[in-house]
Design an enzyme around this catalytic site. Structure first.
Site, PDB file in Angstrom:
ATOM      1  CG  HIS A  98      49.651 -33.649 -16.363  1.00 41.88           C
ATOM      2  ND1 HIS A  98      48.769 -34.308 -17.198  1.00 41.88           N
ATOM      3  CD2 HIS A  98      50.693 -33.288 -17.178  1.00 41.88           C
ATOM      4  CE1 HIS A  98      49.253 -34.338 -18.424  1.00 41.88           C
ATOM      5  NE2 HIS A  98      50.403 -33.722 -18.448  1.00 41.88           N
ATOM      6  CG  ASP A 121      45.406 -36.082 -19.027  1.00 39.51           C
ATOM      7  OD1 ASP A 121      44.650 -36.764 -18.329  1.00 39.51           O
ATOM      8  OD2 ASP A 121      46.101 -35.149 -18.571  1.00 39.51           O
ATOM      9  CG  HIS A 123      41.402 -35.416 -16.262  1.00 38.25           C
ATOM     10  ND1 HIS A 123      42.204 -36.493 -15.915  1.00 38.25           N
ATOM     11  CD2 HIS A 123      40.265 -35.536 -15.542  1.00 38.25           C
ATOM     12  CE1 HIS A 123      41.570 -37.217 -15.011  1.00 38.25           C
ATOM     13  NE2 HIS A 123      40.386 -36.668 -14.767  1.00 38.25           N
ATOM     14  CG  ASP A 125      45.335 -31.745 -17.174  1.00 35.05           C
ATOM     15  OD1 ASP A 125      44.411 -32.044 -16.400  1.00 35.05           O
ATOM     16  OD2 ASP A 125      46.287 -32.509 -17.400  1.00 35.05           O
ATOM     17  CG  HIS A 138      46.466 -32.452 -10.779  1.00 37.38           C
ATOM     18  ND1 HIS A 138      46.432 -33.814 -10.597  1.00 37.38           N
ATOM     19  CD2 HIS A 138      45.239 -31.997 -10.413  1.00 37.38           C
ATOM     20  CE1 HIS A 138      45.223 -34.168 -10.154  1.00 37.38           C
ATOM     21  NE2 HIS A 138      44.496 -33.094 -10.028  1.00 37.38           N
ATOM     22  CG  ASP A 225      47.582 -37.941 -16.401  1.00 38.08           C
ATOM     23  OD1 ASP A 225      47.577 -39.038 -15.806  1.00 38.08           O
ATOM     24  OD2 ASP A 225      47.158 -36.885 -15.893  1.00 38.08           O
ATOM     25  CG  ASP A 227      44.492 -39.432 -15.643  1.00 36.99           C
ATOM     26  OD1 ASP A 227      44.453 -39.164 -16.854  1.00 36.99           O
ATOM     27  OD2 ASP A 227      44.412 -38.550 -14.761  1.00 36.99           O
ATOM     28  CD  GLU A 270      48.681 -36.605 -11.919  1.00 31.22           C
ATOM     29  OE1 GLU A 270      48.582 -37.251 -10.841  1.00 31.22           O
ATOM     30  OE2 GLU A 270      48.493 -35.370 -11.987  1.00 31.22           O
TER      31      GLU A 270
END
Length: 298
Positions: A98, A121, A123, A125, A138, A225, A227, A270
């Site tokens: 990412h 996402d 997260h 980030d 990332h 992302d 994830d 990712e």
């Protein structure tokens, strides 16, 4: 005929788990070009951005892992993305980790006054060198794109603040570091955690997101992302967090964004085939791209 330009970014330097550099190849192998051509798009595959080899002397003055190599790759990506936007084509960027969002956003934002960003996402980030527990870049692209962080990351493509905090919506967050929580509160960033998704439902979350961004932006970038999805549906990611967005919820989100017609650029990141099961995660990514670009069952 509408045109999409695909840019691969085989970047694995923004984190430590090897294999995510093969993400663009895995997504192509999963049939992204064929899928989108069926939707009556003209597809141009520009190929992959060259990622430099890591020097042992890299980053001697920083805690950030592979800083120089990551920054150089993002400069190249920003330039290529900017060319695509200027040509009137839709930039579709395939990652890679990412950290590539730094370059994607730098290239796109040159052409918008108020770009909105949907950050799909697990997260946020939003880390910096000071708040990151790992030094992995990332985990920093959204902060860097807001002009917060190391100058080599915030200054990509010759300018600092790419996006405004009020133009960001994070969807699917379920793993936030303390520094990120503080920045979210300080900047008033709109976040739909898994709690809100469970409580409101994805339909309401996307309706509110569209309404929120439509009135304040002149374009919207989707940074997805894999994830963000639950590891059951997308196992091939570097930082899987259980309790994520479902496959069906994600399709609904993409379908609603397609109907709203607000997305002007996108990246899917990712995908790590080494950690995957029979290219399942890349196949999911391609299916979601289908929905984002208007694919319907009937």
């Amino acid at each position: 005929m509408r045109k999409i330009s695909i840019i691969g970014v085989p970047m694995d330097l923004g984190q430590t788990r090897r294999g995510v550099d093969m993400g663009p190849s895995a997504i192509r192998y999963a049939g992204v070009i064929e899928r989108l051509e069926k939707l009556n798009y003209e597809l141009e595959d520009i190929g992959d951005i060259v990622i430099g080899k890591l020097e042992k002397t890299d980053d001697s003055n920083s805690m950030l892992r592979n800083l120089t190599a990551v920054a150089e790759a993002n400069e190249r990506l920003a330039s290529k993305v900017s060319e695509v936007v200027k040509s009137g084509s839709f930039p579709l960027v395939l990652g890679g980790d990412h950290s590539i969002a730094i370059g994607t956003l730098a290239g796109i934002c040159k052409h918008y006054k108020n770009l909105g960003v949907i950050w799909y996402d697990a997260h946020a980030d939003l880390n910096t060198e000071e708040t990151s527990p790992t030094g992995n870049i990332h985990g920093m692209p959204l902060a860097a794109s807001m002009g917060i962080g190391h100058k080599d990351l915030t200054g990509i493509f010759g300018y600092t603040e790419k996006i405004k905090s009020e133009n960001i919506v994070i969807i699917g967050a379920r793993s936030l570091d303390e520094g990120e929580k503080q920045l979210i509160k300080e900047k008033g960033i709109k976040v739909y955690t898994m709690h809100e998704i469970d409580r409101l439902g994805m339909t309401k979350v996307i309706e509110e997101t569209i309404e929120y961004l439509k009135e304040r932006t002149d374009g919207v970038h989707l940074s997805l992302d894999l994830d963000g999805l639950d590891p059951h549906d997308a196992p091939g990611v570097g930082t899987p967090i259980i309790g994520g967005i479902s496959y069906r919820e994600s399709h609904l989100a993409m379908e609603m964004l397609a109907e709203a017609g607000i997305i002007t650029s996108a990246e899917f990141v990712e995908v790590n085939p080494i950690l995957d099961e029979r290219n399942k995660t890349a196949t999911v990514a391609v299916a979601l791209m289908g929905s984002l670009f208007g694919e319907k069952l009937l």
